[in-house]
Design a protein around this motif. Structure first.
Motif, PDB file in Angstrom:
ATOM      1  N   PHE A 160     -11.446  -5.656  -3.593  1.00  0.00           N
ATOM      2  CA  PHE A 160     -11.039  -7.062  -3.699  1.00  0.00           C
ATOM      3  C   PHE A 160     -11.702  -7.857  -2.583  1.00  0.00           C
ATOM      4  O   PHE A 160     -11.672  -7.449  -1.427  1.00  0.00           O
ATOM      5  CB  PHE A 160      -9.513  -7.149  -3.600  1.00  0.00           C
ATOM      6  CG  PHE A 160      -8.969  -8.542  -3.442  1.00  0.00           C
ATOM      7  CD1 PHE A 160      -9.145  -9.499  -4.430  1.00  0.00           C
ATOM      8  CD2 PHE A 160      -8.263  -8.903  -2.303  1.00  0.00           C
ATOM      9  CE1 PHE A 160      -8.638 -10.782  -4.281  1.00  0.00           C
ATOM     10  CE2 PHE A 160      -7.748 -10.183  -2.142  1.00  0.00           C
ATOM     11  CZ  PHE A 160      -7.938 -11.124  -3.143  1.00  0.00           C
ATOM     12  N   PHE A 162     -11.962 -11.511  -0.549  1.00  0.00           N
ATOM     13  CA  PHE A 162     -11.310 -12.800  -0.297  1.00  0.00           C
ATOM     14  C   PHE A 162     -12.060 -13.530   0.807  1.00  0.00           C
ATOM     15  O   PHE A 162     -12.859 -12.932   1.529  1.00  0.00           O
ATOM     16  CB  PHE A 162      -9.829 -12.620   0.067  1.00  0.00           C
ATOM     17  CG  PHE A 162      -9.578 -11.777   1.288  1.00  0.00           C
ATOM     18  CD1 PHE A 162      -9.415 -12.355   2.535  1.00  0.00           C
ATOM     19  CD2 PHE A 162      -9.488 -10.392   1.188  1.00  0.00           C
ATOM     20  CE1 PHE A 162      -9.174 -11.581   3.659  1.00  0.00           C
ATOM     21  CE2 PHE A 162      -9.250  -9.610   2.307  1.00  0.00           C
ATOM     22  CZ  PHE A 162      -9.092 -10.205   3.543  1.00  0.00           C
ATOM     23  N   TRP A 201     -14.150  -7.839   2.193  1.00  0.00           N
ATOM     24  CA  TRP A 201     -13.940  -6.968   1.027  1.00  0.00           C
ATOM     25  C   TRP A 201     -13.053  -5.803   1.440  1.00  0.00           C
ATOM     26  O   TRP A 201     -13.278  -5.179   2.482  1.00  0.00           O
ATOM     27  CB  TRP A 201     -15.288  -6.465   0.524  1.00  0.00           C
ATOM     28  CG  TRP A 201     -15.223  -5.433  -0.571  1.00  0.00           C
ATOM     29  CD1 TRP A 201     -15.077  -5.646  -1.901  1.00  0.00           C
ATOM     30  CD2 TRP A 201     -15.339  -4.006  -0.414  1.00  0.00           C
ATOM     31  NE1 TRP A 201     -15.096  -4.458  -2.591  1.00  0.00           N
ATOM     32  CE2 TRP A 201     -15.250  -3.426  -1.702  1.00  0.00           C
ATOM     33  CE3 TRP A 201     -15.502  -3.165   0.690  1.00  0.00           C
ATOM     34  CZ2 TRP A 201     -15.321  -2.056  -1.908  1.00  0.00           C
ATOM     35  CZ3 TRP A 201     -15.572  -1.793   0.480  1.00  0.00           C
ATOM     36  CH2 TRP A 201     -15.486  -1.250  -0.807  1.00  0.00           C
ATOM     37  N   ASN A 203     -10.956  -2.252  -0.058  1.00  0.00           N
ATOM     38  CA  ASN A 203     -10.776  -1.304  -1.153  1.00  0.00           C
ATOM     39  C   ASN A 203      -9.835  -0.195  -0.700  1.00  0.00           C
ATOM     40  O   ASN A 203      -9.873   0.223   0.460  1.00  0.00           O
ATOM     41  CB  ASN A 203     -12.126  -0.708  -1.571  1.00  0.00           C
ATOM     42  CG  ASN A 203     -12.033   0.027  -2.903  1.00  0.00           C
ATOM     43  OD1 ASN A 203     -11.085  -0.170  -3.665  1.00  0.00           O
ATOM     44  ND2 ASN A 203     -13.001   0.877  -3.187  1.00  0.00           N
ATOM     45  N   PRO A 207      -3.548  -0.508  -5.576  1.00  0.00           N
ATOM     46  CA  PRO A 207      -3.670  -1.975  -5.481  1.00  0.00           C
ATOM     47  C   PRO A 207      -2.731  -2.596  -4.453  1.00  0.00           C
ATOM     48  O   PRO A 207      -3.078  -3.577  -3.809  1.00  0.00           O
ATOM     49  CB  PRO A 207      -3.322  -2.456  -6.892  1.00  0.00           C
ATOM     50  CG  PRO A 207      -3.572  -1.291  -7.774  1.00  0.00           C
ATOM     51  CD  PRO A 207      -3.287  -0.083  -6.962  1.00  0.00           C
ATOM     52  N   ARG A 208      -1.534  -2.015  -4.278  1.00  0.00           N
ATOM     53  CA  ARG A 208      -0.579  -2.629  -3.339  1.00  0.00           C
ATOM     54  C   ARG A 208      -1.080  -2.540  -1.898  1.00  0.00           C
ATOM     55  O   ARG A 208      -0.803  -3.413  -1.085  1.00  0.00           O
ATOM     56  CB  ARG A 208       0.813  -2.025  -3.486  1.00  0.00           C
ATOM     57  CG  ARG A 208       0.944  -0.583  -3.060  1.00  0.00           C
ATOM     58  CD  ARG A 208       2.388  -0.149  -3.176  1.00  0.00           C
ATOM     59  NE  ARG A 208       2.565   1.191  -2.629  1.00  0.00           N
ATOM     60  CZ  ARG A 208       3.742   1.704  -2.342  1.00  0.00           C
ATOM     61  NH1 ARG A 208       4.836   1.007  -2.545  1.00  0.00           N
ATOM     62  NH2 ARG A 208       3.841   2.920  -1.845  1.00  0.00           N
ATOM     63  N   VAL A 210      -4.252  -2.691  -1.047  1.00  0.00           N
ATOM     64  CA  VAL A 210      -5.270  -3.753  -0.974  1.00  0.00           C
ATOM     65  C   VAL A 210      -4.597  -5.105  -0.733  1.00  0.00           C
ATOM     66  O   VAL A 210      -5.028  -5.882   0.124  1.00  0.00           O
ATOM     67  CB  VAL A 210      -6.114  -3.798  -2.273  1.00  0.00           C
ATOM     68  CG1 VAL A 210      -7.058  -4.991  -2.264  1.00  0.00           C
ATOM     69  CG2 VAL A 210      -6.908  -2.514  -2.439  1.00  0.00           C
ATOM     70  N   ILE A 211      -3.521  -5.363  -1.471  1.00  0.00           N
ATOM     71  CA  ILE A 211      -2.811  -6.649  -1.352  1.00  0.00           C
ATOM     72  C   ILE A 211      -2.224  -6.810   0.045  1.00  0.00           C
ATOM     73  O   ILE A 211      -2.344  -7.879   0.665  1.00  0.00           O
ATOM     74  CB  ILE A 211      -1.710  -6.764  -2.439  1.00  0.00           C
ATOM     75  CG1 ILE A 211      -2.359  -6.864  -3.823  1.00  0.00           C
ATOM     76  CG2 ILE A 211      -0.819  -7.977  -2.185  1.00  0.00           C
ATOM     77  CD1 ILE A 211      -1.418  -6.587  -4.972  1.00  0.00           C
ATOM     78  N   ILE A 212      -1.622  -5.747   0.569  1.00  0.00           N
ATOM     79  CA  ILE A 212      -1.005  -5.818   1.903  1.00  0.00           C
ATOM     80  C   ILE A 212      -2.063  -6.059   2.978  1.00  0.00           C
ATOM     81  O   ILE A 212      -1.893  -6.917   3.851  1.00  0.00           O
ATOM     82  CB  ILE A 212      -0.197  -4.532   2.193  1.00  0.00           C
ATOM     83  CG1 ILE A 212       1.152  -4.645   1.491  1.00  0.00           C
ATOM     84  CG2 ILE A 212       0.010  -4.315   3.689  1.00  0.00           C
ATOM     85  CD1 ILE A 212       1.929  -3.390   1.429  1.00  0.00           C
ATOM     86  N   ALA A 214      -5.084  -7.369   2.622  1.00  0.00           N
ATOM     87  CA  ALA A 214      -5.663  -8.714   2.459  1.00  0.00           C
ATOM     88  C   ALA A 214      -4.725  -9.787   3.002  1.00  0.00           C
ATOM     89  O   ALA A 214      -5.152 -10.678   3.745  1.00  0.00           O
ATOM     90  CB  ALA A 214      -5.970  -8.973   0.990  1.00  0.00           C
ATOM     91  N   ASN A 215      -3.451  -9.693   2.655  1.00  0.00           N
ATOM     92  CA  ASN A 215      -2.481 -10.693   3.130  1.00  0.00           C
ATOM     93  C   ASN A 215      -2.317 -10.645   4.643  1.00  0.00           C
ATOM     94  O   ASN A 215      -2.227 -11.682   5.300  1.00  0.00           O
ATOM     95  CB  ASN A 215      -1.119 -10.485   2.459  1.00  0.00           C
ATOM     96  CG  ASN A 215      -1.113 -10.974   1.027  1.00  0.00           C
ATOM     97  OD1 ASN A 215      -1.954 -11.791   0.643  1.00  0.00           O
ATOM     98  ND2 ASN A 215      -0.197 -10.483   0.222  1.00  0.00           N
TER      99      ASN A 215
END
Lengths: 241, 256
Positions: A160, A162, A201, A203, A207-208, A210-212, A214-215
């Protein structure tokens, strides 16, 4: 209303300056050679700031402005994350979040020859190195180190991507490691690629994660080291429940 | 709900209620008082904020009394038009008003004259040679028109450019003065602009003590021009400090 000239060169160090501020008075500095980095301009005997940022200094004689913006100004040897926007016979056009699209020659890959030209679809995310940034020309990129080896450069699959400010991406690449990355790395396993152009980026297997990650990175820009660690602990506590 | 071919299209208009209102300025110079109760040489309270538009490279919001403007800066970015090569950058300014900016309904339009004046004021302060072949777009939107719109727009645009990281020689501040009778009024509101004998607007770089734009309209005497210039320079230096503080706060917030 005239500009206030700083008496000593250290008075504004690590302070926030804005356009028009006189940061150095050369008339007080006899027989010294100084190097000016980005954001500073010599105007007769005064060195003025050209944009808002923190005045930084490194020994013996370098001064520059550390600032954070949404736009990226390409510099040689910067590592950036680019998105392919067009493919031509001799080169790819890549968006690196700069003033102009950048050129990636089809031969700028490890062992690149006319026979094995890589094929990248529009939208492919690449980790690249800026080679040239001549005034009036589009920046030139490469997928190799100066030695010609591919090393870390190339397409980034899955994951992902951002966008952050250029200041945060520079902080993430700084040494020592930024506390948010350090704290996350102790508990979670993930891959991360940071471009100086403000793109990140991430990886991981789930997915969770990745989300954590990134946030946590996006929220860390305006937090101190301790606050970053506390934020990561809270995030990890939520997912462990 | 289309009207029949023969019938007149139904329209509506706001009901104008007659209100008894005291005149803004009385006959005697000594008895004049400003609509908002300020002194003649007193500016409106200023609120400045950067980073108002997340999608822009830089942006700023300014509120001077009832005048509210928002300015977004995009770029430097490649010019959309296939223009000839230029070794200096291009500055594109656009000023527009919202439909609800002024009491007159449906007046939301692009303001060509203000766009041109904003461009003139800004081009002297931006280092155009730092972004060749590219364009910086400045989009200014007046949310509420409460007087001295252009001067507020220029100051706000300067702040937005600094927020975007565009290389500038200095911040620029703009202050306007109205001449009504023998009196000079700094930072006039809409009512004062409506009955002024002359207007004076000065845009300057406070740190460098340089003027980037000077606009004088109407009847002015030389002593009045000198006094207006001194008023503007003094107000500019104070406004410059407010703008500096605003920028420093936003820069330190992102730097922590």
């Amino acid at each position: 209303m005239a500009a206030k000239v700083s008496v000593s060169p250290t008075s504004l160090l690590n302070q926030i300056v804005v356009p028009g501020d006189v940061v150095l008075d050369l008339s007080n500095m006899n027989n010294q050679t100084i190097k000016l980095g980005s954001g500073l301009l010599q105007d007769n005997d005064a060195i003025s700031a050209m944009r808002a940022g923190k005045l930084s200094y490194s020994k013996p004689n370098k001064y520059w402005l550390e600032s954070s913006h949404k736009r990226y100004i390409p510099r040689p040897d910067d590592h950036v994350l680019g998105i392919v926007v067009d493919s031509r016979a001799d080169n790819f056009w890549v968006d690196i979040k700069g003033p102009q699209l950048a050129l990636l020659p089809v031969l700028a890959f490890e062992g690149g020859t006319r026979r094995n030209i890589p094929k990248f679809e529009v939208g492919t995310l690449l980790y690249l190195r800026v080679v040239k940034t001549n005034i009036g020309m589009n920046p030139e990129l490469s997928c190799t180190e100066a030695s010609g080896k591919a090393a870390l450069f190339g397409p980034l699959r899955d994951g992902f991507m951002f966008e952050t400010s250029t200041g945060l991406s520079r902080m993430l690449l700084n040494s020592p490691t930024r506390p948010v990355i350090e704290a996350l790395g102790k508990k979670l396993s993930f891959e991360i690629a940071v471009g100086l152009n403000g793109r990140v980026w991430v990886n991981a297997t789930a997915p969770r994660i990745v989300i954590i990650v990134a946030n946590a990175i996006m929220n860390s820009e305006s937090l101190s080291g301790t606050q970053q660690r506390i934020m990561v602990e809270k995030l990890l506590a939520i997912i462990s429940d | 709900m289309a009207a029949k071919p023969g019938a007149a299209t139904p329209t509506y208009s706001p009901k104008i209620v007659g209100r008894s209102r005291l005149p803004i300025f009385k006959d005697s110079d000594l008895d004049w008082s400003r609509p908002d109760g300020r002194g003649f040489h007193q500016c409106r309270p200023a609120l400045l904020q950067t980073g108002a538009v997340s999608s822009a490279s830089g942006s700023a919001y300014a509120e001077f009394g009832n005048t509210k403007v928002i300015v977004s800066v995009f770029g430097p970015r490649e010019s959309k038009k296939a223009m000839v090569y230029s070794d200096v950058g291009r500055l594109n300014c656009n000023v527009s008003y919202t439909n609800f900016a002024s009491p007159t309904l449906g007046q939301g339009t692009d303001h060509k004259e203000y766009s041109s004046m904003l461009h003139k004021a800004l081009e002297g302060v931006i280092m155009m040679e730092t972004f060749p072949k590219t364009t910086v777009d400045v989009f200014a939107l007046v949310l509420e028109s409460g007087g001295s719109d252009l001067s507020v727009l220029i100051s706000c645009a300067s702040l937005a450019l600094a927020d975007a990281g565009i290389m500038m020689y200095d911040l620029i501040t703009a202050v306007s003065v109205s001449c009504i009778g023998k009196s000079l009024m700094i930072d006039p509101v809409t009512e004062e602009e409506g009955c002024e004998d002359g207007s004076f607007m000065m845009t300057c770089m406070p740190s460098r003590y340089e003027i980037t734009q000077l606009t004088i309209t109407g009847e002015w005497t030389t002593p009045n021009i000198n006094e207006a210039m001194q008023l503007c320079l003094d107000a500019s230096s104070k406004l410059g400090e407010i703008m500096r503080d605003c920028l420093k706060q936003s820069a330190s917030a992102s730097d922590e």
